[in-house]
Motif scaffolding. Structure first.
Motif, PDB file in Angstrom:
ATOM      1  N   UNK A  54       0.826  -1.211   0.000  1.00 60.41           N
ATOM      2  CA  UNK A  54       0.000   0.000   0.000  1.00 60.41           C
ATOM      3  C   UNK A  54       0.865   1.268   0.000  1.00 60.41           C
ATOM      4  N   UNK A  55       1.951   1.241   0.762  1.00 61.58           N
ATOM      5  CA  UNK A  55       2.847   2.401   0.801  1.00 61.58           C
ATOM      6  C   UNK A  55       3.518   2.616  -0.552  1.00 61.58           C
ATOM      7  N   UNK A  56       3.935   1.519  -1.171  1.00 52.11           N
ATOM      8  CA  UNK A  56       4.577   1.620  -2.479  1.00 52.11           C
ATOM      9  C   UNK A  56       3.593   2.116  -3.530  1.00 52.11           C
ATOM     10  N   UNK A  57       2.368   1.623  -3.482  1.00 50.94           N
ATOM     11  CA  UNK A  57       1.337   2.078  -4.425  1.00 50.94           C
ATOM     12  C   UNK A  57       1.080   3.572  -4.275  1.00 50.94           C
ATOM     13  N   UNK A  58       0.998   4.021  -3.035  1.00 45.16           N
ATOM     14  CA  UNK A  58       0.759   5.444  -2.768  1.00 45.16           C
ATOM     15  C   UNK A  58       1.894   6.296  -3.317  1.00 45.16           C
ATOM     16  N   UNK A  59       3.112   5.817  -3.112  1.00 41.73           N
ATOM     17  CA  UNK A  59       4.279   6.568  -3.586  1.00 41.73           C
ATOM     18  C   UNK A  59       4.306   6.612  -5.116  1.00 41.73           C
ATOM     19  N   UNK A  60       4.047   5.494  -5.761  1.00 42.28           N
ATOM     20  CA  UNK A  60       4.069   5.448  -7.222  1.00 42.28           C
ATOM     21  C   UNK A  60       2.970   6.332  -7.818  1.00 42.28           C
ATOM     22  N   UNK A  61       1.816   6.333  -7.185  1.00 39.74           N
ATOM     23  CA  UNK A  61       0.722   7.195  -7.665  1.00 39.74           C
ATOM     24  C   UNK A  61       1.107   8.667  -7.551  1.00 39.74           C
ATOM     25  N   UNK A  62       1.789   9.018  -6.466  1.00 36.99           N
ATOM     26  CA  UNK A  62       2.208  10.415  -6.290  1.00 36.99           C
ATOM     27  C   UNK A  62       3.225  10.826  -7.347  1.00 36.99           C
ATOM     28  N   UNK A  63       3.950   9.844  -7.884  1.00 35.62           N
ATOM     29  CA  UNK A  63       4.927  10.101  -8.946  1.00 35.62           C
ATOM     30  C   UNK A  63       4.291   9.989 -10.324  1.00 35.62           C
ATOM     31  N   UNK A  64       2.991   9.741 -10.339  1.00 38.47           N
ATOM     32  CA  UNK A  64       2.227   9.607 -11.588  1.00 38.47           C
ATOM     33  C   UNK A  64       2.722   8.434 -12.431  1.00 38.47           C
ATOM     34  N   UNK A  65       3.023   7.343 -11.761  1.00 37.28           N
ATOM     35  CA  UNK A  65       3.405   6.103 -12.431  1.00 37.28           C
ATOM     36  C   UNK A  65       2.178   5.196 -12.486  1.00 37.28           C
ATOM     37  N   UNK A  66       1.818   4.780 -13.672  1.00 40.89           N
ATOM     38  CA  UNK A  66       0.625   3.946 -13.836  1.00 40.89           C
ATOM     39  C   UNK A  66       0.960   2.484 -13.539  1.00 40.89           C
ATOM     40  N   UNK A  67       0.127   1.845 -12.732  1.00 39.12           N
ATOM     41  CA  UNK A  67       0.304   0.431 -12.400  1.00 39.12           C
ATOM     42  C   UNK A  67      -0.799  -0.393 -13.045  1.00 39.12           C
ATOM     43  N   UNK A  68      -0.422  -1.293 -13.918  1.00 34.66           N
ATOM     44  CA  UNK A  68      -1.369  -2.167 -14.605  1.00 34.66           C
ATOM     45  C   UNK A  68      -1.180  -3.566 -14.028  1.00 34.66           C
ATOM     46  N   UNK A  69      -2.082  -3.981 -13.162  1.00 39.95           N
ATOM     47  CA  UNK A  69      -1.961  -5.284 -12.500  1.00 39.95           C
ATOM     48  C   UNK A  69      -2.978  -6.272 -13.068  1.00 39.95           C
ATOM     49  N   UNK A  70      -2.804  -7.535 -12.701  1.00 41.21           N
ATOM     50  CA  UNK A  70      -3.647  -8.614 -13.245  1.00 41.21           C
ATOM     51  C   UNK A  70      -3.562  -8.675 -14.761  1.00 41.21           C
ATOM     52  N   UNK A  71      -2.429  -8.265 -15.292  1.00 46.65           N
ATOM     53  CA  UNK A  71      -2.194  -8.298 -16.734  1.00 46.65           C
ATOM     54  C   UNK A  71      -0.787  -8.829 -16.985  1.00 46.65           C
ATOM     55  N   UNK A  72      -0.641  -9.574 -18.065  1.00 49.94           N
ATOM     56  CA  UNK A  72       0.670 -10.109 -18.423  1.00 49.94           C
ATOM     57  C   UNK A  72       0.957  -9.799 -19.880  1.00 49.94           C
ATOM     58  N   UNK A  73       2.230  -9.634 -20.181  1.00 55.13           N
ATOM     59  CA  UNK A  73       2.640  -9.393 -21.564  1.00 55.13           C
ATOM     60  C   UNK A  73       2.565 -10.714 -22.333  1.00 55.13           C
ATOM     61  N   UNK A  74       1.825 -10.709 -23.423  1.00 54.06           N
ATOM     62  CA  UNK A  74       1.703 -11.904 -24.257  1.00 54.06           C
ATOM     63  C   UNK A  74       2.668 -11.866 -25.435  1.00 54.06           C
ATOM     64  N   UNK A  75       3.004 -10.646 -25.884  1.00 52.98           N
ATOM     65  CA  UNK A  75       3.885 -10.491 -27.040  1.00 52.98           C
ATOM     66  C   UNK A  75       4.490  -9.102 -27.017  1.00 52.98           C
ATOM     67  N   UNK A  76       5.715  -9.005 -27.483  1.00 48.94           N
ATOM     68  CA  UNK A  76       6.378  -7.696 -27.575  1.00 48.94           C
ATOM     69  C   UNK A  76       6.820  -7.464 -29.008  1.00 48.94           C
ATOM     70  N   UNK A  77       6.305  -6.412 -29.598  1.00 49.86           N
ATOM     71  CA  UNK A  77       6.738  -5.973 -30.920  1.00 49.86           C
ATOM     72  C   UNK A  77       7.574  -4.710 -30.757  1.00 49.86           C
TER      73      UNK A  77
END
Length: 221
Positions: free
Chosen positions: A176-199
């Motif tokens: 929770x502390x890390x999430x709060x800090x990342x949000x304050x830095x305007x870093x988007x967190x995309x969870x429950x998602x995985x990379x299937x392919x990288x182009x």
């Protein structure tokens, strides 16, 4: 006291302190040159084992003759052993995700950290604001994302994590502390998602969603 000879063999003359690699990745060229950054995260093995009785051999193991108890080094040296401990470290795991190895930058070695720094700076000469995507929301991905933002660069950052939260395995309080800090830095967190392919220039998630990037860092393996 045990009467024995201890030999340490490594292909690099230095030991890499990996917890500081994310700092090396975000040190500007004005703040430190290549050699100064190297001194930040690497330490000469000869100095580390000085006065310990450990004999360091700067070479690479090419063959193990377990039947005869021989170690064959690249420099031609052959060593006998009674006990052998193998600690070669780890390699980046790309989990057979198509295109990920070819299009992303890893963060395992000192050279990796320099490549990330140079890739970010190069892209900033081409665009005013760049998109940086970090695959993997563990400690390495989270620390690196935070340092890039603290670097003061004009960059949009996204962390992609397959688990329900960033920092899987950590306590809920830390998450929770890390999430709060990342949000304050305007870093988007995309969870429950995985990379299937990288182009080149974009990643495709398992949900089918596409995310564009200028720099892709893989910190998930």
């Amino acid at each position: 006291k045990i009467d024995c000879d201890i030999f340490l063999i490594d292909r690099n003359p230095y030991h890499t302190y990996t917890p500081l690699l994310y700092e090396a990745s975000t040190t500007s060229k004005e703040s430190a040159n290549y050699l100064e950054i190297k001194e930040l995260v690497t330490f000469p093995i000869e100095e580390l084992v000085k006065n310990t009785g450990i004999k360091f051999i700067h070479s690479e193991v090419k063959k193990l003759d377990l039947m005869n108890g021989d170690i064959h080094c690249e420099n031609g040296e052959k060593l006998k052993f009674d006990y052998l401990a193998l600690a070669p470290g780890s390699e980046t795991n790309y989990f057979d995700i198509p295109g990920l190895k070819e299009n992303s930058l890893a963060l395992k070695t000192f050279i990796d950290s320099v490549k990330i720094r140079d890739a970010i700076l190069e892209k900033l000469t081409e665009k005013q604001i760049i998109d940086v995507v970090l695959g993997g929301g563990g400690s390495s991905g989270v620390e690196l994302a935070g340092e890039i933002k603290s670097w003061g660069l004009k960059a949009n950052l996204k962390i992609i994590e397959a688990a329900p939260t960033i920092l899987p395995g950590f306590s809920e309080r830390v998450i929770r502390k890390a999430e709060k800090r990342l949000k304050s830095l305007e870093i988007e967190m995309i969870t429950n998602e995985a990379i299937a392919k990288a182009d080149k220039g974009k990643v495709i998630l398992k949900s089918g969603k596409e995310i564009l990037y200028d720099v892709l860092v893989w910190a998930g393996g």
